[in-house]
Design a protein around this motif. Structure first.
Motif, PDB file in Angstrom:
ATOM      1  N   HIS A  13       5.160  -6.091  -4.138  1.00 63.71           N
ATOM      2  CA  HIS A  13       4.002  -6.916  -3.773  1.00 63.71           C
ATOM      3  C   HIS A  13       3.202  -6.263  -2.650  1.00 63.71           C
ATOM      4  N   GLY A  14       3.921  -5.695  -1.683  1.00 66.17           N
ATOM      5  CA  GLY A  14       3.208  -5.012  -0.596  1.00 66.17           C
ATOM      6  C   GLY A  14       2.446  -3.792  -1.094  1.00 66.17           C
ATOM      7  N   LEU A  15       3.033  -3.045  -2.024  1.00 69.05           N
ATOM      8  CA  LEU A  15       2.340  -1.878  -2.592  1.00 69.05           C
ATOM      9  C   LEU A  15       1.124  -2.325  -3.399  1.00 69.05           C
ATOM     10  N   TRP A  16       1.270  -3.406  -4.108  1.00 64.31           N
ATOM     11  CA  TRP A  16       0.152  -3.864  -4.942  1.00 64.31           C
ATOM     12  C   TRP A  16      -1.015  -4.324  -4.068  1.00 64.31           C
ATOM     13  N   LEU A  17      -0.722  -4.976  -2.986  1.00 71.21           N
ATOM     14  CA  LEU A  17      -1.795  -5.387  -2.092  1.00 71.21           C
ATOM     15  C   LEU A  17      -2.545  -4.190  -1.514  1.00 71.21           C
ATOM     16  N   LEU A  21      -5.544   1.800  -1.309  1.00 74.18           N
ATOM     17  CA  LEU A  21      -5.184   2.856  -0.354  1.00 74.18           C
ATOM     18  C   LEU A  21      -4.339   3.934  -1.039  1.00 74.18           C
ATOM     19  N   ALA A  22      -3.366   3.492  -1.846  1.00 75.38           N
ATOM     20  CA  ALA A  22      -2.525   4.457  -2.550  1.00 75.38           C
ATOM     21  C   ALA A  22      -3.340   5.312  -3.509  1.00 75.38           C
ATOM     22  N   LEU A  23      -4.312   4.668  -4.228  1.00 70.52           N
ATOM     23  CA  LEU A  23      -5.123   5.420  -5.182  1.00 70.52           C
ATOM     24  C   LEU A  23      -6.025   6.428  -4.462  1.00 70.52           C
ATOM     25  N   ALA A  24      -6.562   6.024  -3.331  1.00 71.86           N
ATOM     26  CA  ALA A  24      -7.439   6.944  -2.587  1.00 71.86           C
ATOM     27  C   ALA A  24      -6.654   8.154  -2.077  1.00 71.86           C
ATOM     28  N   VAL A  25      -5.460   7.911  -1.550  1.00 70.08           N
ATOM     29  CA  VAL A  25      -4.643   9.023  -1.070  1.00 70.08           C
ATOM     30  C   VAL A  25      -4.252   9.942  -2.230  1.00 70.08           C
ATOM     31  N   ALA A  26      -3.907   9.341  -3.381  1.00 66.31           N
ATOM     32  CA  ALA A  26      -3.537  10.145  -4.547  1.00 66.31           C
ATOM     33  C   ALA A  26      -4.705  11.027  -4.996  1.00 66.31           C
ATOM     34  N   LEU A 424       0.539  11.196  -6.592  1.00 65.55           N
ATOM     35  CA  LEU A 424       0.978   9.819  -6.789  1.00 65.55           C
ATOM     36  C   LEU A 424       2.060   9.442  -5.789  1.00 65.55           C
ATOM     37  N   GLY A 425       2.966  10.361  -5.550  1.00 66.04           N
ATOM     38  CA  GLY A 425       4.010  10.078  -4.565  1.00 66.04           C
ATOM     39  C   GLY A 425       3.443   9.902  -3.168  1.00 66.04           C
ATOM     40  N   ALA A 426       2.442  10.700  -2.818  1.00 66.69           N
ATOM     41  CA  ALA A 426       1.830  10.562  -1.497  1.00 66.69           C
ATOM     42  C   ALA A 426       1.114   9.226  -1.369  1.00 66.69           C
ATOM     43  N   GLY A 427       0.422   8.774  -2.446  1.00 71.12           N
ATOM     44  CA  GLY A 427      -0.263   7.485  -2.383  1.00 71.12           C
ATOM     45  C   GLY A 427       0.706   6.338  -2.228  1.00 71.12           C
ATOM     46  N   VAL A 428       1.783   6.357  -3.034  1.00 68.77           N
ATOM     47  CA  VAL A 428       2.773   5.284  -2.943  1.00 68.77           C
ATOM     48  C   VAL A 428       3.432   5.283  -1.565  1.00 68.77           C
ATOM     49  N   GLY A 429       3.723   6.456  -1.053  1.00 69.43           N
ATOM     50  CA  GLY A 429       4.358   6.533   0.254  1.00 69.43           C
ATOM     51  C   GLY A 429       3.463   6.022   1.358  1.00 69.43           C
ATOM     52  N   THR A 430       2.176   6.336   1.261  1.00 71.13           N
ATOM     53  CA  THR A 430       1.237   5.840   2.282  1.00 71.13           C
ATOM     54  C   THR A 430       1.138   4.330   2.243  1.00 71.13           C
ATOM     55  N   ALA A 431       1.066   3.769   1.017  1.00 67.57           N
ATOM     56  CA  ALA A 431       0.984   2.311   0.905  1.00 67.57           C
ATOM     57  C   ALA A 431       2.250   1.654   1.430  1.00 67.57           C
ATOM     58  N   PHE A 432       3.393   2.222   1.159  1.00 71.25           N
ATOM     59  CA  PHE A 432       4.648   1.648   1.643  1.00 71.25           C
ATOM     60  C   PHE A 432       4.706   1.701   3.163  1.00 71.25           C
ATOM     61  N   ALA A 433       4.281   2.822   3.758  1.00 69.01           N
ATOM     62  CA  ALA A 433       4.295   2.930   5.221  1.00 69.01           C
ATOM     63  C   ALA A 433       3.357   1.910   5.854  1.00 69.01           C
ATOM     64  N   ALA A 434       2.193   1.716   5.221  1.00 73.29           N
ATOM     65  CA  ALA A 434       1.251   0.736   5.773  1.00 73.29           C
ATOM     66  C   ALA A 434       1.829  -0.670   5.690  1.00 73.29           C
ATOM     67  N   ALA A 435       2.536  -0.967   4.591  1.00 72.86           N
ATOM     68  CA  ALA A 435       3.137  -2.295   4.459  1.00 72.86           C
ATOM     69  C   ALA A 435       4.233  -2.512   5.489  1.00 72.86           C
TER      70      ALA A 435
END
Length: 503
Positions: A13-17, A21-26, A424-435
């Protein structure tokens, strides 16, 4: 298990919100990575396979073993990438057009040494030669042609080395050995002259060969042998003298009646007694001797005497025995005199034996070295003749240098996919860190745990129709942006394969 599922749902849920951000980083990471992959120059590799047979029917006969032939092949393979050969490669290919000075030439030689590979197969006679070339300032076609030219020039140099190195090495070895043999020959002649002069001065008076001590021992042994021979000869002479004393010089004549005279009969009786072993003191012998003397005083018993052949034969044998005794005595006296003289010299000059040993040692060392070098020279000459006359090195190009049609490196399709996965891994990781960095409670359970109080209930999000339509539009945009990222990666892979086909 339920707690883990809840925790996973919270993370998703946190990643989806934070999906934008994840898409932009990717997108940022993929665009930068794909640009870097595009800037990597293509490397083209050319390969060739050659066959070198070093076996010969005559090589084993002259001492050229298979191990030595393999060592020669390894040496040729190692010297192929020498600085002199690589400089020829640069100057005799299209690489020479890009050389701007000695420093640039040295840099290209260093790069060539890193990109050239010479490898033997399971069959050591099969050798693969490969070269890889990449230059961002040249086109793909130019890089491919240069890699082929490099391998072709290496094959030419390898062939020249196989055909000429043995002859050059053989001639140089023979010239060196000729010089060494001439020098050793002079030293050997001088040592032999000193040895001859010493023998003439000191050891020439004694028989045999070897050192002074050995010659003196040989002289003593010969003296002992002569003494035993002399004793035997003297015994034989004494026996011959006794036999001669008992043999009459003449034989008396026979009477008119044909019977022997009294003197002849008396002498025959006396000889018979002595033959039976009677000595001169025996009474019968004394009586017979008186009878013979009496008859001789009476004129021989009436008959004229004739020369006795037995007496003459014994006299001749006596003279021979006497000569033998005299010769052995003279030889013994000579050897004894020489032996005494040499012993006297050794006493006066105690260093004679050491001097002779030194001269003999120097001569033997020089002679051994000279003989070995002479044998080595003959072996090298024969081996060189075998290699040059029988064609012991057979060189054949199995696979000529190939013109590469596809780059050997980098593997761009794999790199493009790798960059996509990395983005894709960098985007997901950035979103997780922000959450994780943002505070708040995603559900009632976390709030209850943090406050330590009971939570009665929670209110979920409520949206109206306008908000729901806007959310659907944003979902379309997100799906289009994500699909565009995958489509762009696929397009770049297709373009790479098209470029390879055009190359």
């Amino acid at each position: 298990m339920a707690a883990l599922v809840d925790e996973l749902l919270v993370i998703l849920h946190g990643l989806w919100l934070r999906r934008w951000l994840a898409l932009a980083v990717a997108w940022g990471v993929c665009l930068a990575g794909w640009l870097g992959v595009a800037l990597i120059p293509n490397s083209y590799e050319s390969k060739a396979r050659v066959y070198v047979n070093t076996q010969s029917l005559l090589e084993d006969k002259v001492g050229i073993t298979q191990v030595q032939a393999q060592q020669d092949l390894d040496r040729l393979r190692q010297t192929l990438a020498s600085t002199a050969n690589l400089e020829r490669v640069v100057k005799e290919t299209d690489l020479n057009r890009t050389v701007d000075g000695p420093r640039d030439l040295a840099a290209k030689i260093t790069k060539l040494r890193e990109t050239i590979t010479v490898m033997a197969q399971l069959d050591p006679s099969m050798i693969d030669i490969s070269a890889t070339w990449a230059n961002s300032g040249l086109s793909d076609g130019a890089n491919a042609r240069i890699s082929q030219q490099i391998v072709q020039k290496l094959v030419d140099i390898f062939q020249e080395t196989n055909l000429s190195s043995d002859k050059v090495e053989t001639s140089q070895s023979l010239a060196f050995l000729d010089q060494q043999l001439a020098a050793r020959g002079k030293q050997l002649a001088a040592a032999e002259q000193r040895r001859v002069e010493f023998e003439q001065r000191y050891a020439g008076m004694l028989p045999g060969a070897g050192s002074i001590g050995q010659r003196m021992d040989a002289a003593r042994s010969e003296i002992n042998s002569i003494e035993s021979q002399l004793v035997q000869a003297q015994s034989a002479l004494a026996a011959m003298n006794g036999q001669l004393a008992g043999t009459p010089q003449t034989l008396p004549g026979v009477g008119a009646s044909g019977a022997p005279s009294a003197l002849a009969q008396a002498q025959a009786d006396l000889a018979s007694m002595r033959a039976r072993g009677f000595t001169n003191s025996h009474p019968d012998v004394i009586a017979a001797q008186r009878q013979v003397d009496l008859l001789r005083g009476q004129g021989g018993g009436g008959g004229a005497g004739t020369p006795n052949p037995a007496y003459l034969s014994i006299r001749s044998m006596q003279a021979e025995r006497a000569a033998t005794v005299q010769g052995l005595s003279a030889r013994k006296a000579q050897l004894q005199a020489d032996l005494n003289a040499m012993a006297s010299r050794q006493t006066d000059e105690p260093g004679l034996a050491a001097e002779q040993e030194r001269l003999d040692r120097d001569y033997q060392v020089l002679k051994t070295q000279y003989d070995k070098m002479l044998a080595d020279r003959e072996e090298i000459r024969l081996r060189g003749d075998v290699k040059s006359e029988t064609g012991s090195v057979q060189f054949r190009i199995v696979n000529p240098p190939s013109l590469p049609t596809a780059p050997a490196a980098p593997n761009r399709p794999l790199l493009l996919l790798g960059v996509l996965v990395l983005g894709l891994g960098a985007g997901v990781g950035t979103a997780f860190a922000a959450a994780q960095l943002k505070g708040g409670f995603p559900n009632a359970a976390r709030l209850e745990k943090a406050l330590g109080a009971c939570v009665i209930g929670s209110i979920s999000q409520t949206v109206n129709a306008a908000q729901l339509a806007a959310e659907r539009q944003r979902m379309k945009w997100f799906a289009g942006a994500s699909g565009g990222l995958a489509a762009l990666c696929l397009l770049l892979i297709v373009i790479e394969f098209v470029q390879r086909g055009l190359a």
